[in-house]
Motif scaffolding. Structure first.
Motif, PDB file in Angstrom:
ATOM      1  N   ASP A  72       0.856  -1.178   0.000  1.00  7.46           N
ATOM      2  CA  ASP A  72       0.000   0.000   0.000  1.00  7.46           C
ATOM      3  C   ASP A  72       0.894   1.230   0.000  1.00  7.46           C
ATOM      4  N   VAL A  73       0.674   2.151  -0.937  1.00  7.58           N
ATOM      5  CA  VAL A  73       1.347   3.442  -0.898  1.00  7.58           C
ATOM      6  C   VAL A  73       0.489   4.326  -0.001  1.00  7.58           C
ATOM      7  N   THR A  74       0.857   4.403   1.268  1.00  8.71           N
ATOM      8  CA  THR A  74      -0.010   5.034   2.258  1.00  8.71           C
ATOM      9  C   THR A  74       0.166   6.542   2.356  1.00  8.71           C
ATOM     10  N   ASN A  75       1.230   7.050   1.770  1.00 12.82           N
ATOM     11  CA  ASN A  75       1.427   8.504   1.717  1.00 12.82           C
ATOM     12  C   ASN A  75       2.081   8.833   0.381  1.00 12.82           C
ATOM     13  N   ASN A  76       1.286   9.347  -0.560  1.00 10.44           N
ATOM     14  CA  ASN A  76       1.820   9.682  -1.887  1.00 10.44           C
ATOM     15  C   ASN A  76       2.152  11.156  -2.010  1.00 10.44           C
ATOM     16  N   ASN A  77       2.358  11.803  -0.855  1.00 11.14           N
ATOM     17  CA  ASN A  77       2.663  13.233  -0.866  1.00 11.14           C
ATOM     18  C   ASN A  77       4.025  13.507  -0.231  1.00 11.14           C
ATOM     19  N   THR A  78       4.983  12.586  -0.446  1.00 11.81           N
ATOM     20  CA  THR A  78       6.347  12.801   0.009  1.00 11.81           C
ATOM     21  C   THR A  78       7.233  13.004  -1.214  1.00 11.81           C
ATOM     22  N   ARG A  79       8.447  13.465  -0.986  1.00  8.01           N
ATOM     23  CA  ARG A  79       9.353  13.677  -2.116  1.00  8.01           C
ATOM     24  C   ARG A  79       9.734  12.363  -2.799  1.00  8.01           C
ATOM     25  N   PHE A  80       9.485  11.219  -2.109  1.00  7.71           N
ATOM     26  CA  PHE A  80       9.810   9.913  -2.679  1.00  7.71           C
ATOM     27  C   PHE A  80       8.615   9.226  -3.322  1.00  7.71           C
ATOM     28  N   ALA A 110       5.320  10.698  -7.523  1.00 10.08           N
ATOM     29  CA  ALA A 110       5.096  10.163  -8.866  1.00 10.08           C
ATOM     30  C   ALA A 110       4.063   9.046  -8.887  1.00 10.08           C
ATOM     31  N   TYR A 111       3.700   8.504  -7.730  1.00  7.06           N
ATOM     32  CA  TYR A 111       2.654   7.484  -7.705  1.00  7.06           C
ATOM     33  C   TYR A 111       1.283   8.083  -7.984  1.00  7.06           C
ATOM     34  N   GLY A 112       1.128   9.376  -7.756  1.00  6.84           N
ATOM     35  CA  GLY A 112      -0.146  10.016  -8.037  1.00  6.84           C
ATOM     36  C   GLY A 112      -1.286   9.321  -7.339  1.00  6.84           C
ATOM     37  N   ASN A 113      -2.265   8.862  -8.121  1.00 10.98           N
ATOM     38  CA  ASN A 113      -3.424   8.168  -7.554  1.00 10.98           C
ATOM     39  C   ASN A 113      -3.197   6.661  -7.408  1.00 10.98           C
ATOM     40  N   GLN A 114      -2.016   6.187  -7.785  1.00 14.05           N
ATOM     41  CA  GLN A 114      -1.716   4.761  -7.651  1.00 14.05           C
ATOM     42  C   GLN A 114      -1.527   4.426  -6.181  1.00 14.05           C
ATOM     43  N   THR A 115      -2.329   3.521  -5.680  1.00 11.17           N
ATOM     44  CA  THR A 115      -2.285   3.192  -4.256  1.00 11.17           C
ATOM     45  C   THR A 115      -1.602   1.865  -3.953  1.00 11.17           C
ATOM     46  N   LYS A 116      -1.283   1.089  -4.989  1.00 12.28           N
ATOM     47  CA  LYS A 116      -0.636  -0.211  -4.801  1.00 12.28           C
ATOM     48  C   LYS A 116       0.662  -0.254  -5.611  1.00 12.28           C
ATOM     49  N   ALA A 117       1.648  -0.955  -5.079  1.00 12.67           N
ATOM     50  CA  ALA A 117       2.923  -1.094  -5.774  1.00 12.67           C
ATOM     51  C   ALA A 117       3.497  -2.470  -5.475  1.00 12.67           C
ATOM     52  N   MET A 118       4.063  -3.103  -6.500  1.00  7.61           N
ATOM     53  CA  MET A 118       4.697  -4.405  -6.304  1.00  7.61           C
ATOM     54  C   MET A 118       6.214  -4.246  -6.331  1.00  7.61           C
ATOM     55  N   LEU A 139       3.078   8.037  16.883  1.00  4.76           N
ATOM     56  CA  LEU A 139       3.689   9.257  16.355  1.00  4.76           C
ATOM     57  C   LEU A 139       3.842   9.178  14.845  1.00  4.76           C
ATOM     58  N   LEU A 140       4.322   8.046  14.357  1.00  2.00           N
ATOM     59  CA  LEU A 140       4.476   7.873  12.914  1.00  2.00           C
ATOM     60  C   LEU A 140       3.129   7.964  12.203  1.00  2.00           C
ATOM     61  N   GLU A 141       2.105   7.378  12.798  1.00  2.00           N
ATOM     62  CA  GLU A 141       0.768   7.437  12.204  1.00  2.00           C
ATOM     63  C   GLU A 141       0.227   8.856  12.231  1.00  2.00           C
ATOM     64  N   ASP A 142       0.356   9.527  13.378  1.00  2.00           N
ATOM     65  CA  ASP A 142      -0.194  10.880  13.524  1.00  2.00           C
ATOM     66  C   ASP A 142       0.477  11.872  12.578  1.00  2.00           C
ATOM     67  N   GLU A 143       1.770  11.661  12.332  1.00  2.00           N
ATOM     68  CA  GLU A 143       2.518  12.577  11.459  1.00  2.00           C
ATOM     69  C   GLU A 143       2.559  12.099  10.013  1.00  2.00           C
ATOM     70  N   ASN A 144       1.789  11.055   9.708  1.00  3.14           N
ATOM     71  CA  ASN A 144       1.672  10.521   8.340  1.00  3.14           C
ATOM     72  C   ASN A 144       3.036  10.173   7.764  1.00  3.14           C
ATOM     73  N   ARG A 145       3.871   9.519   8.580  1.00  2.00           N
ATOM     74  CA  ARG A 145       5.228   9.201   8.160  1.00  2.00           C
ATOM     75  C   ARG A 145       5.414   7.729   7.816  1.00  2.00           C
ATOM     76  N   ILE A 146       4.327   6.973   7.823  1.00  8.16           N
ATOM     77  CA  ILE A 146       4.379   5.605   7.306  1.00  8.16           C
ATOM     78  C   ILE A 146       4.074   5.695   5.818  1.00  8.16           C
ATOM     79  N   VAL A 147       5.057   5.396   4.997  1.00  7.98           N
ATOM     80  CA  VAL A 147       4.955   5.633   3.553  1.00  7.98           C
ATOM     81  C   VAL A 147       4.471   4.395   2.803  1.00  7.98           C
ATOM     82  N   PHE A 148       4.952   3.221   3.224  1.00  8.28           N
ATOM     83  CA  PHE A 148       4.537   1.965   2.601  1.00  8.28           C
ATOM     84  C   PHE A 148       4.114   0.974   3.682  1.00  8.28           C
ATOM     85  N   LYS A 149       3.060   0.202   3.380  1.00  7.70           N
ATOM     86  CA  LYS A 149       2.644  -0.906   4.235  1.00  7.70           C
ATOM     87  C   LYS A 149       2.491  -2.160   3.386  1.00  7.70           C
ATOM     88  N   TYR A 150       2.728  -3.313   4.021  1.00  7.25           N
ATOM     89  CA  TYR A 150       2.501  -4.588   3.343  1.00  7.25           C
ATOM     90  C   TYR A 150       1.016  -4.907   3.307  1.00  7.25           C
TER      91      TYR A 150
END
Length: 219
Positions: A119-127, A130-138, A157-168
């Motif tokens: 899951d691309v859980t935060n697509n608004n980071t500098r990394f 480019a995923y845009g609206n793509q929410t899944k990545a293999m 803290l990571l959840e509150d600050e939206n710093r989890i970028v990818f989840k399995y």
């Protein structure tokens, strides 16, 4: 884009990272041995690759985190240079104190190498822009100690600050909260266990990892 790939004794994905950055965004990539003591100020990206730095003795990434080059990595992190740690690189970033938490033995106590859906859980980071609206990545994981752990307060803290970028989507190693990648508070340091350097072209089975590099071109 100017990039440096740090090479520690035991790194084995250093050339993968070089080829991935060159292929995805035509980056100018320099390989830097861990005993070097200077990184150029004009770097756009520092990549800390996967592998088994120092044979994974002591703790994965612990010995690499005090290599001579790491003073420069810390300096670049402070000045805002983009830093990407992949697999063993993620472990090194945690050991160096640039990211919270640690990576433990997989809950199966076995080495795992397989494709994983993220899951691309935060697509608004500098990394991840480019995923845009793509929410899944293999991508692919290949680790024996990829089980991300932090205490409950840190996870919150990571959840509150939206710093989890990818989840399995299907957690292969027992990582707390299904966490596959996190970013620092400043937003310029990303650590992730899956390998974008093994998923940058369709011929590899997925080109979803290329977006990690392409996103940095949007800065």
């Amino acid at each position: 884009m100017k990039a440096a790939v740090i090479v520690y004794p035991g790194s084995n994905c250093d050339r993968d990272c070089k080829v991935a950055a060159e292929t995805a965004v035509n980056a100018d990539v320099k390989m830097v041995w861990h005993k070097e003591t200077h990184l150029s100020d004009d770097l756009d990206l520092i990549i800390i690759p996967g592998g088994f730095s120092y044979g994974d003795y002591l703790r994965c990434g612990a010995m690499a985190s005090v290599s001579p080059i790491n003073a420069e990595i810390l300096r670049h992190a402070e000045r805002g240079t983009s830093i990407l740690g992949i697999c063993n690189g993620f472990q090194i970033l945690c050991e160096a104190g640039l990211l919270e938490g640690t990576l433990l033995r997989n809950n199966s106590l076995k080495y795992i190498c397989k494709d994983v859906m993220l899951d691309v859980t935060n697509n608004n980071t500098r990394f991840t822009k480019a995923y845009g609206n793509q929410t899944k990545a293999m991508m692919t994981v290949g680790n024996g100690e990829g089980n991300y752990f932090a205490d409950d307060d840190t996870i919150k803290l990571l959840e509150d600050e939206n710093r989890i970028v990818f989840k399995y989507l299907e957690n292969p190693n027992g990582s707390k909260g299904d966490i596959a990648g996190i970013i620092n508070k400043k937003g310029n340091v990303l650590g992730m266990m899956p390998h974008p350097d093994r998923a940058f072209a369709k011929e590899l089975g997925s080109d979803d990892g290329a977006n990690v590099f392409k996103s940095l071109m949007q800065l």
